[in-house]
Design an enzyme around this catalytic site. Structure first.
Site, PDB file in Angstrom:
ATOM      1  CG  ASP A 141       4.570 -32.714   2.862  1.00  0.00           C
ATOM      2  OD1 ASP A 141       4.825 -32.389   1.543  1.00  0.00           O
ATOM      3  OD2 ASP A 141       4.962 -33.902   3.437  1.00  0.00           O
ATOM      4  CB  CYS A 195      24.474 -22.939   3.853  1.00  0.00           C
ATOM      5  SG  CYS A 195      22.872 -23.401   4.429  1.00  0.00           S
ATOM      6  CB  CYS A 198      28.355 -25.354   6.458  1.00  0.00           C
ATOM      7  SG  CYS A 198      28.182 -26.817   7.259  1.00  0.00           S
ATOM      8  CB  CYS A 205      23.722 -37.588   2.709  1.00  0.00           C
ATOM      9  SG  CYS A 205      22.445 -38.558   1.783  1.00  0.00           S
ATOM     10  CB  CYS A 221      16.476 -39.268  -0.458  1.00  0.00           C
ATOM     11  SG  CYS A 221      16.010 -38.781   1.119  1.00  0.00           S
ATOM     12  CB  CYS A 248      17.443 -40.326   6.771  1.00  0.00           C
ATOM     13  SG  CYS A 248      19.139 -40.451   7.098  1.00  0.00           S
ATOM     14  CB  CYS A 251      20.954 -33.980   5.999  1.00  0.00           C
ATOM     15  SG  CYS A 251      19.003 -33.839   6.066  1.00  0.00           S
ATOM     16  CB  CYS A 255      22.174 -28.883  10.194  1.00  0.00           C
ATOM     17  SG  CYS A 255      22.130 -26.947   9.842  1.00  0.00           S
TER      18      CYS A 255
END
Length: 380
Positions: A141, A195, A198, A205, A221, A248, A251, A255
């Protein structure tokens, strides 16, 4: 590399995965470097301005989808998964307490960049020791790398509608890392997306940042606002941030695939007491020296003291009225910088409004009590 001709690449691939598991990675996959199918999506995302003030995203442009341009000679990318879900996540307990500071669970322990980079380097050294002339470069990252697209091709998982990588076996509570390498290793098979219909992550969010399936507007975000964004957070978003002061998890929390997640086996990712489950007032009271001390070796430190104070000020503005909160905010005015003061003043206004509302409700309650008492018999 003439040595390649004398080695069984299939066996080397198996060995690489075994070494990776021994180093603490839960999944190791290998992908080729053709990410061309993701280029148009990246271009559109940038054209829409969804990257906000992250200018580096546009600066590097399509290099993110072209690994060989980033590291010439790259033939494959080894993608790794490392689980980080802490043993005492306390999601609901902390999110539902407006007086507590909520920190995204990935940041409660040691900085994952350092942990994973070190292990990736060790993996590269093992490969190099086996095959002379091997060139590798680890990424966590920290460079223009489409890590989710690579993880998808390497069979780690699929990209969910929240744009995070999802796995049937591990949900999404994991970090990704990449090792660019100059070996023509056999590649793994991508998994199918699961997914379906869904849309839970989109619905949950808090700031409606997932503007469409697989598209996140970073400017809305909470993770971007509390970590990447240096400026003045729009007022209409402040109340929606609640008590989230760093990142955060909403989300991911919603799931259904995360029911299969496992608690991390990496002690470095266990929560630090100074960060986990602390009240907003306690965190807001830290001096800059204390902030640097308590976040040493943590990913949180990189946002700096000013953003830390700004984020907590917003959360205090969202918390229930308290004279202690109002006093703490007032005492912090002029102590950091002008941008922090803007958010402190907003928080003070929110607290003042709640105080007036609370007083009004109290008066109404007292009037009701008096009215009821007047109609009661003397011996009641």
């Amino acid at each position: 590399m003439s040595a390649i001709n004398s080695i069984d690449l299939n066996q080397l691939s198996n060995d690489i995965k075994a070494w990776g598991h021994a180093l603490g990675f839960q999944h190791v996959g290998i992908s080729d470097i053709d990410l061309s199918q993701h280029e148009q999506h990246l271009v559109k995302w940038l054209e829409n301005g969804y990257h906000g003030t992250m200018a580096y995203m546009a600066t590097h442009g399509l290099m993110r989808a072209r690994p060989a341009e980033l590291v010439p000679g790259t033939l494959r990318v080894i993608s790794v998964r490392m689980d980080y879900l802490p043993p005492d996540a306390s999601f609901a307990k902390h999110l539902n307490d407006p007086n507590m500071g909520y920190i995204s669970r990935y940041a409660l322990g040691r900085d994952y960049h350092k942990v994973i980079r070190k292990k990736l380097k060790q993996l590269g050294e093992k490969i190099s020791a086996r095959l002379e002339g091997t060139a590798y470069r680890p990424f966590v990252d920290s460079a223009p790398v489409l890590e989710h697209a690579i993880a998808e091709k390497a069979g780690i998982g699929w990209t969910g509608k929240h744009t995070l990588t999802l796995s049937k076996e591990a949900g999404s509570w994991f970090f990704l890392g990449e090792l660019f390498i100059n070996l023509p290793l056999p590649t793994d098979t991508p998994v199918e997306a699961e997914c379906g219909s869904c849309n839970a992550c989109i619905t949950i969010c808090p700031t409606d940042a997932i503007v469409a399936p697989y598209q996140v507007d970073a400017k809305r975000c909470v993770s971007y606002l509390t970590i990447e964004y240096d400026g003045e957070i729009p007022e209409e978003l402040r109340t929606l941030m609640g008590n989230r002061i760093y990142g955060c998890d909403d989300c991911q929390l919603i799931c259904p695939w995360n029911r299969y997640s496992s608690v991390t086996t990496e002690p470095d990712f266990h929560p630090r007491d100074k960060l986990h489950g602390q009240s907003l007032l306690t965190l807001f009271s830290w001096t800059e020296e204390e902030f640097l001390k308590y976040t040493e070796g943590s990913a949180i430190r990189r946002i700096g003291y000013a953003k830390w104070k700004r984020n907590i000020a917003i959360a205090l503005g969202n918390s229930p009225y308290s004279s202690k909160t109002l006093d703490a905010l007032s005492e912090s005015l002029g102590k950091v910088d002008q941008n922090v003061d803007v958010h402190i003043k907003w928080a003070m206004e929110q607290q003042a409004q709640k105080s007036i509302a609370s007083t009004s409700e109290n008066r109404k309650h007292q009037r009701l009590v008096r009215t009821v008492q007047k109609g009661l018999p003397r011996d009641a």
